[in-house]
Write an enzyme that holds these catalytic residues in place. Structure first.
Site, PDB file in Angstrom:
ATOM      1  N   CYS A  56      43.783  49.425  37.048  1.00  0.00           N
ATOM      2  CA  CYS A  56      43.499  48.351  38.000  1.00  0.00           C
ATOM      3  C   CYS A  56      43.038  48.887  39.351  1.00  0.00           C
ATOM      4  O   CYS A  56      42.232  48.257  40.048  1.00  0.00           O
ATOM      5  CB  CYS A  56      44.744  47.498  38.253  1.00  0.00           C
ATOM      6  N   ASP A  88      51.955  45.834  36.910  1.00  0.00           N
ATOM      7  CA  ASP A  88      52.833  45.110  36.004  1.00  0.00           C
ATOM      8  C   ASP A  88      52.743  45.584  34.562  1.00  0.00           C
ATOM      9  O   ASP A  88      53.745  45.597  33.846  1.00  0.00           O
ATOM     10  CB  ASP A  88      52.528  43.607  36.071  1.00  0.00           C
ATOM     11  N   CYS A 129      45.486  44.858  41.426  1.00  0.00           N
ATOM     12  CA  CYS A 129      46.507  44.493  40.448  1.00  0.00           C
ATOM     13  C   CYS A 129      47.298  43.291  40.928  1.00  0.00           C
ATOM     14  O   CYS A 129      47.238  42.921  42.098  1.00  0.00           O
ATOM     15  CB  CYS A 129      47.425  45.676  40.175  1.00  0.00           C
ATOM     16  N   ASP A 130      48.068  42.711  40.024  1.00  0.00           N
ATOM     17  CA  ASP A 130      48.645  41.373  40.186  1.00  0.00           C
ATOM     18  C   ASP A 130      49.172  41.057  41.583  1.00  0.00           C
ATOM     19  O   ASP A 130      48.748  40.114  42.229  1.00  0.00           O
ATOM     20  CB  ASP A 130      49.781  41.180  39.186  1.00  0.00           C
ATOM     21  N   LYS A 131      50.166  41.838  42.078  1.00  0.00           N
ATOM     22  CA  LYS A 131      50.818  41.491  43.345  1.00  0.00           C
ATOM     23  C   LYS A 131      50.025  41.966  44.544  1.00  0.00           C
ATOM     24  O   LYS A 131      50.244  41.501  45.664  1.00  0.00           O
ATOM     25  CB  LYS A 131      52.239  42.074  43.407  1.00  0.00           C
ATOM     26  N   CYS A 201      43.602  43.831  34.146  1.00  0.00           N
ATOM     27  CA  CYS A 201      43.639  43.173  32.836  1.00  0.00           C
ATOM     28  C   CYS A 201      42.564  42.096  32.747  1.00  0.00           C
ATOM     29  O   CYS A 201      42.402  41.277  33.654  1.00  0.00           O
ATOM     30  CB  CYS A 201      45.008  42.561  32.593  1.00  0.00           C
ATOM     31  N   GLU A 451      58.960  39.608  35.130  1.00  0.00           N
ATOM     32  CA  GLU A 451      58.155  38.928  34.111  1.00  0.00           C
ATOM     33  C   GLU A 451      58.686  39.294  32.731  1.00  0.00           C
ATOM     34  O   GLU A 451      59.272  40.355  32.549  1.00  0.00           O
ATOM     35  CB  GLU A 451      56.683  39.322  34.235  1.00  0.00           C
ATOM     36  N   SER A 477      54.366  36.743  32.616  1.00  0.00           N
ATOM     37  CA  SER A 477      53.056  37.337  32.851  1.00  0.00           C
ATOM     38  C   SER A 477      51.976  36.298  32.625  1.00  0.00           C
ATOM     39  O   SER A 477      52.151  35.349  31.850  1.00  0.00           O
ATOM     40  CB  SER A 477      52.848  38.503  31.880  1.00  0.00           C
TER      41      SER A 477
END
Length: 574
Positions: A56, A88, A129-131, A201, A451, A477
Site C-alpha cells: 500500500c 491492516d 492504507c486504510d487508516k 487492496c 477488524e 474489514s
C-alpha cells in the site's frame, strides 16, 4: 528575489524565515541546501505514509517527489516528511490489529505536530492504507491550511488460473483449506499471485472507500483517487496537486471551506452508492469533528438509507478499483449521482471550483457496466445500512452490498475476543443459524476496535458465510461480506447490552427495517446489568493503554480529542 503573489506576512512560515531574529532558523535551511529565494517562499509540507510494511505504501516516496516538483514549479518550497502506518492486511487476525485504529489518530497527530513545529503554510498528504487516508484528511481539517489529499493508488488484481483475485480470496482460502477444500500447494500458489504490484487492496475495501470519499468530499483532485499505484499517470496527478496547492494558498481556500456538512453528506452518498466499507461510518464523523461539525453514525445512516447502490464492486460485486478507473473513474459515479439529485453540486473543492463545475465535462460511458445509472441501480438502497435496537442503542452498521437475505434470526454464540471465535470457526464448533457475538473488542475494550476479517473470511471459505451471522462491538474489514454487524454500541467494556447476552439468547437482525434486537425484556437486561462487572484492562501501559483512556464511542467516530469545537485558535491563523 522572485516576486510572489502570496503575502508571506500572513503565513505561518514567517515565524521561522522572516526578520533578523530568525537568522539561526534560516541557517538550518542553508545547511540543507536551500537558497534565499526558497527560504522566503511559502513552505509546503509534503507528508507521506511511506514505509516498507506493505505494498500500500511502498510507492509513496516516488509519488512525493512528483508532488515536490509541482510545488517548486509554482514557486513554493516543498518540505517532505513521513508518518507511520499500520497496514491492516498484515495486522489482521492477531494482536497487531489492536494498533490499527489507534494509528489513525497517531497519523493525524504526527502530521499536526510536524506542521506546527516547523510552521509550514500548506499541506499535500499522500496516503496508501486504510487508516492513513482518514488520518491524513483529519490532520488537514485540524490544521486548516490549504491542503490537497493524494491517494497512493490501488493494487492491480492478481490472476489465479485465469481468474482475477484479490487478497480477500486468500483470506477466504484459509477457510477452504481448514475444511480440506484446498490443498497446501493450491493455497501457496494463490498467495504468490494474489497481490502482483504496489498499491492498496484493490476492491472497495476501506482504502478504496476512503479514496472515493476524498474526491467526493472535495479534498482530492478529480480522477486522482482511481488510478492504480503502478500507473505512470499517478505522477501527473501528484505534480498537479503540488501546483494546485499553491493556487489554493493564493486564493486562501482551506479545508474547512471545503469539508462542510453538505460535503460530508456527499461523501456518505458515494460510500453507499459504491458498496463501500462500514469503516467510513467511523471515519466520516472523525473528519467532521475536526471541522466542528456534528455528524455521527446515525447522520451517516440517514444518507445511506436514501442512496441507491450502483457500483458493482468487490467484495459484494464483480469489479475492482482498476476497472472503475478505466470505466470513467470516481467522477462517472459522482456524475450520475449528481444528475439524479443525490449529491450537492454547490460544494467547493480543491480545484477552486464547485463539485457541479468539476462534473460539467464528465461524460457517461455506455460501454461499461461497472457503474450503473443512479436511476437504474443494482438495488434502490445503499450498500451499507445502520441498525438500532435494544442490543445497540447507540447504533451498529452492516454492509449489505451483494447480500441476498437482509433478515436473520438465531441463537447467540458468545465469545469475549476474536481469537476464541476464530478457534471455534476453525474447529467448526458452531451450527448453521448461529449468531456469533464477539465482544470486548470495542475502542476501549479491545483496545483499538479490531477488524474481524480473518474470522468472516474463514466462514465463507467453509461455505457458511451466508448461513450464520456475526455481531461485534469491534469492526469489520471492507473485505468482509455476509451478515456481519459491527460498531455495536455502547461497547461491552462500557456495559453495553452486547456484554449481557448469553449463549442461546435469540438475536434478530433486520437490515430492511434497520433493527438489531435480542429477545430479552428490559427487566431481564436490567437484572443482568446488576450482575455485570467490568473486565480488567488488556493493557497497563504504552500507546494502546493511553488510547483506551481517552478514546470516545464509535458512534461519534472513536475520537481522541474535542475537535474544532474545543479549539482556542486555529493553526492556520498563527
Amino acid at each position: 528575489m522572485i516576486e510572489l503573489n502570496i503575502d508571506k506576512s500572513r503565513l505561518p512560515s514567517r515565524h521561522v524565515t522572516e526578520g533578523p531574529q530568525r537568522a539561526p532558523h534560516r541557517s538550518y535551511y542553508y545547511a540543507m541546501g536551500l537558497t534565499s529565494n526558497q527560504i522566503h517562499q511559502p513552505f509546503v509540507g509534503v507528508a507521506t505514509c511511506w514505509n516498507e510494511a506493505a505494498p500500500c505504501n511502498i510507492a509513496l516516496m516516488r509519488q512525493a517527489q512528483a508532488v515536490k516538483k509541482g510545488v517548486a514549479s509554482a514557486q513554493g518550497t516543498p518540505r517532505e516528511f513521513t508518518t507511520i502506518t499500520v497496514t491492516d492486511g498484515i495486522a489482521m487476525g492477531h494482536e497487531g490489529m489492536k494498533s490499527s485504529l489507534v494509528s489513525r489518530d497517531v497519523i493525524a497527530d504526527s502530521v499536526e505536530l510536524t506542521m506546527r513545529g516547523h510552521c509550514y503554510d500548506a499541506l499535500v498528504g499522500v496516503a496508501g492504507c486504510d487508516k492513513s487516508l482518514p488520518g491524513m484528511m483529519m490532520s488537514m481539517c485540524r490544521l486548516n491550511v490549504p491542503s490537497i489529499f493524494i491517494y497512493g493508488g490501488s493494487i492491480l488484481p492478481g490472476n489465479f488460473r485465469g481468474q482475477p483475485v484479490t487478497v480477500q480470496d486468500v483470506f477466504e482460502a484459509v477457510g477452504r483449506h481448514s475444511v480440506g477444500d484446498m490443498s497446501d500447494e493450491d493455497l501457496e500458489e494463490l498467495e504468490t499471485v494474489a497481490c502482483p504490484s504496489a498499491g492498496a487492496c484493490g476492491a472497495q475495501f476501506t482504502a478504496n472507500t476512503m479514496a472515493t470519499v476524498s474526491e467526493a468530499i472535495g479534498l482530492a483532485l478529480p480522477y486522482s483517487a482511481g488510478a492504480p499505484a503502478p500507473y505512470e499517470i499517478r505522477d501527473q496527478f501528484c505534480m498537479t496537486a503540488g501546483e494546485q496547492v499553491m493556487e489554493l494558498l493564493k486564493l486562501n481556500i482551506r479545508p474547512r471551506d471545503i469539508v462542510t456538512r453538505k460535503a460530508l453528506e456527499n461523501a456518505a452518498t458515494v460510500v453507499a452508492a459504491s458498496g463501500g466499507s462500514t469503516n467510513a461510518a467511523l471515519h466520516l464523523p472523525a473528519i467532521a469533528s475536526e471541522c466542528g461539525i456534528e455528524f455521527d453514525l446515525f447522520d451517516v445512516g440517514e444518507i445511506f438509507k436514501k442512496t441507491p447502490y450502483i457500483a458493482d464492486l468487490k467484495p459484494g460485486g464483480k469489479y475492482v478499483a482498476k476497472d472503475m478507473f478505466e470505466a470513467g473513474g470516481i467522477p462517472i459515479l459522482m456524475k450520475t449521482l449528481l444528475d439524479n439529485g443525490y449529491l450537492h453540486g454547490d460544494c467547493m473543492t480543491v480545484t477552486g471550483r464547485t463539485m457541479a463545475e468539476n462534473m460539467e465535462s464528465v461524460k457517461w460511458n455506455d460501454n461499461q457496466d461497472v457503474v450503473r445509472p443512479a436511476n437504474n441501480p443494482i438495488t434502490p438502497n445503499g450498500g451499507v445500512v445502520t441498525l438500532k435496537g435494544n442490543l445497540a442503542p447507540d447504533g451498529a452498521i452492516v454492509k449489505i452490498a451483494g447480500m441476498k437475505e437482509l433478515k436473520f434470526s438465531g441463537p447467540a454464540l458468545c465469545f469475549d475476543n476474536e481469537e476464541e471465535c476464530f478457534e471455534a470457526v476453525s474447529n467448526r464448533a458452531y451450527n448453521e443459524g448461529d449468531v456469533f457475538v464477539i465482544r470486548y473488542e470495542g475502542p476501549v475494550g479491545g483496545p483499538g476496535m479490531r477488524e474481524m476479517l480473518a474470522t468472516t473470511a474463514a466462514l465463507y471459505g467453509q461455505g457458511s458465510g451466508d448461513k450464520v451471522a456475526l455481531i461485534t462491538d469491534g469492526r469489520f474489514s471492507g473485505a468482509t461480506r455476509g451478515f456481519c454487524v459491527g460498531h455495536v454500541g455502547p461497547e461491552a467494556a462500557k456495559g453495553g447490552p452486547i456484554a449481557l447476552v448469553k449463549n442461546g439468547d435469540i438475536i434478530t437482525l433486520d437490515a430492511i427495517e434497520g433493527t438489531i434486537e435480542v429477545d430479552l425484556s428490559d427487566e431481564e437486561l436490567e437484572n443482568r446489568r446488576k450482575n455485570w462487572k467490568p473486565r480488567k484492562e488488556n493493557f497497563g501501559s504504552g500507546a494502546i493503554w493511553k488510547y483506551a483512556q481517552i478514546v470516545g464511542d464509535a458512534r461519534q467516530g472513536a475520537l481522541t480529542h474535542p475537535g474544532a469545537k474545543g479549539e482556542k485558535s486555529c493553526y492556520a491563523d498563527i
